[in-house]
Design a protein around this motif. Structure first.
Motif, mmCIF file in Angstrom:
data_model
loop_
_atom_site.group_PDB
_atom_site.id
_atom_site.type_symbol
_atom_site.label_atom_id
_atom_site.label_comp_id
_atom_site.label_asym_id
_atom_site.label_seq_id
_atom_site.Cartn_x
_atom_site.Cartn_y
_atom_site.Cartn_z
ATOM 1 N N ALA A 24 0.831 -1.205 0.000
ATOM 2 C CA ALA A 24 0.000 0.000 0.000
ATOM 3 C C ALA A 24 0.864 1.253 0.000
ATOM 4 C CB ALA A 24 -0.907 -0.015 1.225
ATOM 5 N N ALA A 25 1.950 1.234 0.781
ATOM 6 C CA ALA A 25 2.834 2.401 0.853
ATOM 7 C C ALA A 25 3.459 2.705 -0.507
ATOM 8 C CB ALA A 25 3.937 2.151 1.895
ATOM 9 N N LYS A 26 3.870 1.653 -1.231
ATOM 10 C CA LYS A 26 4.468 1.884 -2.552
ATOM 11 C C LYS A 26 3.406 2.326 -3.549
ATOM 12 C CE LYS A 26 7.436 -0.063 -6.090
ATOM 13 N NZ LYS A 26 8.366 -1.138 -6.467
ATOM 14 N N GLY A 27 2.222 1.711 -3.507
ATOM 15 C CA GLY A 27 1.178 2.049 -4.463
ATOM 16 C C GLY A 27 0.704 3.475 -4.328
ATOM 17 N N PHE A 28 0.617 3.973 -3.066
ATOM 18 C CA PHE A 28 0.143 5.348 -2.860
ATOM 19 C C PHE A 28 1.280 6.354 -2.792
ATOM 20 C CE2 PHE A 28 -3.477 2.980 -0.830
ATOM 21 C CZ PHE A 28 -4.421 3.327 -1.792
ATOM 22 N N GLY A 29 2.524 5.878 -2.947
ATOM 23 C CA GLY A 29 3.662 6.785 -2.922
ATOM 24 C C GLY A 29 3.987 7.311 -1.542
ATOM 25 N N TRP A 30 3.586 6.578 -0.506
ATOM 26 C CA TRP A 30 3.872 7.035 0.863
ATOM 27 C C TRP A 30 5.351 6.894 1.212
ATOM 28 C CZ3 TRP A 30 -0.656 3.711 3.150
ATOM 29 C CH2 TRP A 30 -1.882 4.329 2.837
ATOM 30 N N ALA A 31 5.980 5.880 0.616
ATOM 31 C CA ALA A 31 7.392 5.638 0.918
ATOM 32 C C ALA A 31 8.003 4.816 -0.196
ATOM 33 C CB ALA A 31 7.532 4.904 2.254
ATOM 34 N N LEU A 44 -3.821 -0.793 -7.347
ATOM 35 C CA LEU A 44 -3.326 -2.000 -6.691
ATOM 36 C C LEU A 44 -2.897 -1.711 -5.251
ATOM 37 C CD1 LEU A 44 -1.272 -3.786 -9.507
ATOM 38 C CD2 LEU A 44 -3.496 -4.426 -8.562
ATOM 39 N N GLY A 45 -2.468 -0.485 -5.017
ATOM 40 C CA GLY A 45 -2.143 -0.103 -3.642
ATOM 41 C C GLY A 45 -3.349 -0.222 -2.730
ATOM 42 N N LEU A 46 -4.527 0.102 -3.298
ATOM 43 C CA LEU A 46 -5.767 -0.040 -2.531
ATOM 44 C C LEU A 46 -6.044 -1.512 -2.214
ATOM 45 C CD1 LEU A 46 -8.291 1.261 -1.324
ATOM 46 C CD2 LEU A 46 -9.377 1.074 -3.590
ATOM 47 N N VAL A 47 -5.724 -2.395 -3.186
ATOM 48 C CA VAL A 47 -5.896 -3.831 -2.946
ATOM 49 C C VAL A 47 -4.983 -4.284 -1.805
ATOM 50 C CG1 VAL A 47 -5.658 -6.137 -3.944
ATOM 51 C CG2 VAL A 47 -6.592 -4.268 -5.326
ATOM 52 N N TRP A 48 -3.725 -3.823 -1.827
ATOM 53 C CA TRP A 48 -2.792 -4.182 -0.749
ATOM 54 C C TRP A 48 -3.279 -3.655 0.605
ATOM 55 C CZ3 TRP A 48 1.566 -7.206 -0.785
ATOM 56 C CH2 TRP A 48 2.036 -7.637 -2.022
#
Length: 394
Positions: A24-31, A44-48
């Protein structure tokens, strides 16, 4: 062992769910997540993220023994594996955690699902209590004891039955230990049973035991004149399946035994012919359909202390062979359960050939008992009576 395994699953699931937060962090660009080399789009970040929430919720609900954990678990394993497949080269190891979750879900289905012994027990209890003829409005009086031998009448009085509603059914919870022979290893168990009395009595007994750390399901069913005893290891592997005239007779003795120990008030209406033997012993002949069984009851200071019968046969571990043996159930430690007074400790003993060969195969402790339970109430059936333990001096 089962508690230990449950916590192992909980730890794995929570850890597995937290790892999903990396996707999720990678998909939403959090880290920046270097461990995940494949690109992950926001969708896909939402799926994670959803997988992380579902899997962590499964672990938390399982830790809390919430029955809804399997709903979160079913959703969690599907969403989690979907996320893993989108980044297979980076996340394929997470499949092992999902296989563990899937196995746990599978065991839950076979042990608690509609085909399980637990589910059958619940269905039979519902049917038996629905058919039982409640007599809660009719109280036991001294006149009702007039036809009983004095030893039996005093036992009924001391149980607190006089002035209380007549008993047409009961539910009891017990715990203890059980073993197959004098040299076998003890198994711990918890048990619940429901008995109904009247023209077509029933005895339904569910035991949740543990052998070598593995769960053992035991279901005794006596409905009318037919009895069975079935055992499964891990809710899947059959270990015993006893049925037939010998089993019918054995369970009839047990039904008589339950009357004397758990439901003294019901003795006043039971089809029993009594024969006083001496100042401390009474013989009872109990009839249920085609089965007529005999037992000698021993009393001391007004309390029932033993029940001995030659009509209850022992079985081989697989339930295929029956051997006639004297059987006894000494009881002790009488305590108050609300307005009632019952023995809280007991043993089951076999007497193979001679007094020195007898051995204890069952130990039980009575935890709660409910008289005339309501078939429509799922959790609080009737007035649940718990033993009153004496307070230790400070």
């Amino acid at each position: 062992m089962r508690t230990f395994m449950r916590w192992i699953v909980v730890v794995v699931l929570v850890g597995h769910g937290l790892i999903h937060l990396l996707g999720a962090a990678k998909g939403f660009g959090w880290a920046e997540v270097k461990a995940l080399t494949e690109p992950i789009e926001p969708a896909l970040g939402l799926v994670w993220l959803t997988a992380a929430i579902a899997v962590i919720a499964t672990g938390v609900l399982l830790a809390a023994r919430n029955r809804m954990w399997w709903v979160a678990g079913t959703a969690g394993v599907l969403i989690s594996q979907t996320a893993i497949l989108t980044s297979w080269s980076d996340a394929k190891t997470g499949t092992l955690a999902n296989l563990l979750l899937l196995a746990t879900l599978g065991y839950t289905f076979v042990s608690h699902g509609p085909t399980s012994y637990r589910a059958e027990y619940r269905r039979r209890v519902q049917a038996a209590l629905s058919e039982a003829q409640p007599r809660s409005g009719v109280a036991v009086t001294e006149a009702d004891l007039a036809h009983l031998p004095e030893l039996v009448a005093e036992h009924v009085r001391r149980s607190g039955a006089v002035g209380q509603p007549r008993v047409s059914s009961l539910r009891a919870n017990i715990h203890g230990r059980i073993r197959a022979s004098a040299t076998s290893r003890w198994m711990t168990y918890t048990g619940e049973q429901v008995n109904t009395y009247g023209p077509a009595p029933s005895r339904l007994f569910w035991m949740d035991a543990t052998m070598f750390g593995l769960p053992v399901d035991v279901l005794h069913v006596l409905v009318g004149r037919t009895a069975t005893m079935r055992v499964k290891l891990c809710s899947m592997l059959p270990m015993a399946n006893a049925a037939g005239p010998e089993m019918d007779r054995a369970e009839t003795v047990t039904l008589f035994n339950d009357l004397c120990i758990l439901a003294p008030a019901a003795l006043i209406d039971a089809p029993i012919v009594w024969q006083p033997l001496d100042d401390n012993h009474v013989r009872g002949v109990f009839t249920n359909g085609a089965q007529t069984v005999t037992a000698d009851l021993t009393f001391r200071d007004g309390d029932l202390v033993d029940f001995i019968s030659d009509d209850r046969m022992s079985t081989t571990p697989d339930g295929s062979t029956f051997t006639p043996q004297p059987w006894s159930t000494p009881v002790s430690d009488y305590r108050a359960f609300g307005t009632r007074r019952l023995a809280t400790r007991g043993e089951g003993r076999w007497h193979p050939t001679a007094p020195h060969d007898q051995f204890v195969y069952l130990e039980y402790n009575l935890d709660t008992i409910t008289y005339n339970p309501d078939a429509t109430a799922a959790n609080t059936l009737g007035q649940v009576l718990r033993v009153r333990r004496p307070r230790l001096p400070k």
